[in-house]
Design an enzyme around this catalytic site. Structure first.
Site, PDB file in Angstrom:
ATOM      1  N   LYS A 111      43.133 117.783 172.705  1.00 46.62           N
ATOM      2  CA  LYS A 111      44.164 118.511 172.055  1.00 46.62           C
ATOM      3  C   LYS A 111      43.663 119.881 171.564  1.00 46.62           C
ATOM      4  O   LYS A 111      44.390 120.863 171.836  1.00 46.62           O
ATOM      5  CB  LYS A 111      44.791 117.656 171.168  1.00 46.62           C
ATOM      6  CG  LYS A 111      45.909 118.531 170.422  1.00 46.62           C
ATOM      7  CD  LYS A 111      46.757 117.695 169.306  1.00 46.62           C
ATOM      8  CE  LYS A 111      47.625 118.431 168.611  1.00 46.62           C
ATOM      9  NZ  LYS A 111      47.236 119.297 167.734  1.00 46.62           N
ATOM     10  N   ARG A 112      42.497 119.955 171.220  1.00 47.46           N
ATOM     11  CA  ARG A 112      41.989 121.218 170.350  1.00 47.46           C
ATOM     12  C   ARG A 112      41.860 122.230 171.548  1.00 47.46           C
ATOM     13  O   ARG A 112      42.193 123.435 171.371  1.00 47.46           O
ATOM     14  CB  ARG A 112      40.818 120.861 169.748  1.00 47.46           C
ATOM     15  CG  ARG A 112      40.377 122.021 168.893  1.00 47.46           C
ATOM     16  CD  ARG A 112      38.964 121.700 168.037  1.00 47.46           C
ATOM     17  NE  ARG A 112      39.444 120.657 167.124  1.00 47.46           N
ATOM     18  CZ  ARG A 112      38.334 119.939 166.597  1.00 47.46           C
ATOM     19  NH1 ARG A 112      37.147 120.386 166.673  1.00 47.46           N
ATOM     20  NH2 ARG A 112      38.710 118.863 165.630  1.00 47.46           N
TER      21      ARG A 112
END
Length: 503
Positions: free
Chosen positions: A265-266
């Site tokens: 997600k980062r």
């Protein structure tokens, strides 16, 4: 009679479904449909502490948006339900008791403090603590292998916390055939006695997974590469129960855009692309998914299918039906597949060009308050003029706003390039002449404009460049004659005057 192909997608409801999970679901779905089999959705919610409200519904909604129809599962039903592991506790307990009776599992009463002391003692000697054959029966650890039967019963009756561990065989090599990776061999002596049943009364993933796959008659387990370390344990559990294991296939990782490490997600936050299929809300924060970002589900599936699978041809665009016909586990790669945000946008661009303008117009109007009350036919006409330059519906307004509203400001660089001495008088003359031009078609309008420019004996650019800035607000946009025809002569004259007054 050949056994029916049955596959399962078994996510945990611990948050939004990652795009990598969608790829796993897709490959399972394609394999099932290719072989006229069954696609099962099973919710693996044995870890109650990590369960996130709304995650289960999100999984179902995401699969539905993608067009991956579930044959059996929560809300759908089927002959092997229930399909939530939290509703199958009695089933797991029965099979756990079988392992305990057969001496293939044992009770462990070690506290977290006990295990931490063991870890530190091993570290002091430069070793790594593993709970297995090496130390489970030497008296330092508290389990039913070292306690008497009476002591074990006493501890169980007293309500002391305990777990149940699998008793791994010693000096054995497990060999499993993987449909993607070939033969995999694991020395069991390097493994630990995994916990099968936790102190909260819930089974771990390992026990529940194997029991469910057997009872649900899963023929092929197609899952991510991250489960490879559990493969030997699962095979040993099948052996312990006396069951034939399903065929295994471990899919390659989806890598970061750099190609180094697993996509997270980062990465999406950092580089500005979605990693979830649908919008997810964390408190007051809304994280957009591919749907809300203007992507089509067929584009997302097409892109994901080619992450790790090679059709063996130069074809890149596949319908879901074509993917089903072509898919084969033999053509799935072992190596990780790099996630390319620009490539998925390229796919979406291709699918967008195939869409009907009326359908795109409906979607555009729904997401653009400025278009309230605008004739849908006019919106569809505009989209036909600008969609070639768009990859996402979310880009439509930036490419078409001047068709709907007059520019309130003018790009400084464009104005400097287009606006020369005499431009103001030339534009005012053009504005007056424009009223008499034939605006029945682009061809007739273009003919009248060119004739007027020739009569003025000025360069084509000296008229068209400042005219574009007046109409669009910058030196960009759709065919200027198309724009003039759409907005009308009166609106065009008003925009010209605004620029003359401001320039």
């Amino acid at each position: 009679m050949e056994k029916q192909i049955r596959v399962r997608f078994a996510p945990s409801p611990t948050g939004p479904l990652h795009i990598g999970g969608v790829r796993t679901a897709l490959f399972n779905y394609l394999f099932a449909k290719k072989h006229r089999g069954v696609f099962v959705l099973r919710i693996e919610d044995t870890d109650q502490k990590r369960r996130v409200a709304g995650a289960e519904n999100y999984i179902a909604d995401a699969l539905k948006w993608c067009g991956l129809q579930v044959d059996e599962g929560p809300g759908v039903g089927g002959p092997f339900g229930p399909y939530k592991q939290s509703e199958r506790q009695k089933i797991y307990k029965t099979h756990l008791d079988d392992l305990l009776k057969n001496g293939q599992a044992y009770y462990a009463f070690d506290t977290p403090e006990d295990l931490e002391l063991e870890r530190k003692a091993h570290q002091a000697k430069g070793k790594t603590f593993i709970y297995n054959w090496h130390n489970r029966s030497k008296g330092r650890l508290k389990n039913s292998l070292v306690f008497s039967k009476e002591e074990v019963e006493k501890r169980l009756e007293s309500g002391l916390p305990y777990v149940v561990r699998f008793l791994l065989p010693e000096n054995k090599t497990v060999v499993v055939e993987d449909s993607i990776r070939g033969k995999i061999s694991v020395d069991v002596n390097t493994l630990d006695d995994k916990i099968l049943f936790k102190s909260d009364g819930m089974p771990t993933y390992h026990l529940a997974n194997v029991v469910d796959d057997h009872l649900m008659e899963i023929s092929h387990v197609i899952r991510g590469e991250e489960w490879l370390p559990s493969l030997a344990l699962h095979q040993l559990l099948y052996d312990a129960f006396g069951w034939k294991s399903p065929k295994f296939a471990h899919l390659p990782l989806i890598l970061k855009p750099t190609g180094k490490g697993k996509l997270s997600k980062r990465d999406g936050d950092k580089l500005g692309f979605p990693v979830f299929p649908l919008q997810w809300e964390e408190g007051s924060t809304k994280i957009f998914g591919y749907k809300e970002s203007g992507y089509f589900p067929e584009a997302v599936l097409n892109f994901l299918a080619l992450l790790g699978w090679n059709p063996g041809t130069d074809q890149e665009f596949f319908s879901l039906k074509e993917l089903i016909e072509c898919f084969s586990l033999k053509q799935v790669n072992k190596a990780g597949a790099r996630f390319d945000p620009e490539k998925i946008k390229w796919f979406n661009h291709g699918y967008l060009q195939q869409k009907q303008n009326t359908a795109l117009a409906n979607a555009f109007v729904k997401t653009t308050p400025a278009l309230d009350g605008v004739d849908p036919k006019y919106v569809a006409l505009v989209i036909g003029l600008i969609k070639e330059r768009a990859s996402l519906i979310s880009e439509f307004w930036g490419l078409s706003h001047y068709f709907f509203v007059a520019p309130k400001s003018f790009d400084a660089k464009s104005l400097k390039k287009a606006w020369k001495e005499g431009s103001a008088d030339l534009m005012l003359d053009f504005s007056k002449a424009l009223i008499d031009f034939d605006a029945e078609s682009v061809g007739s309008l273009k003919k009248d404009v060119k004739l007027w420019i020739e009569q003025k004996r000025v360069g084509f650019g000296s008229v068209m460049m400042p005219l574009r800035v007046a109409i669009v607000g910058a030196l960009k946009g759709a065919d200027l004659f198309e724009v003039l025809l759409c907005i009308g002569k009166n609106e065009a004259a008003a925009r010209i005057k605004t620029l003359v007054d401001k320039a």
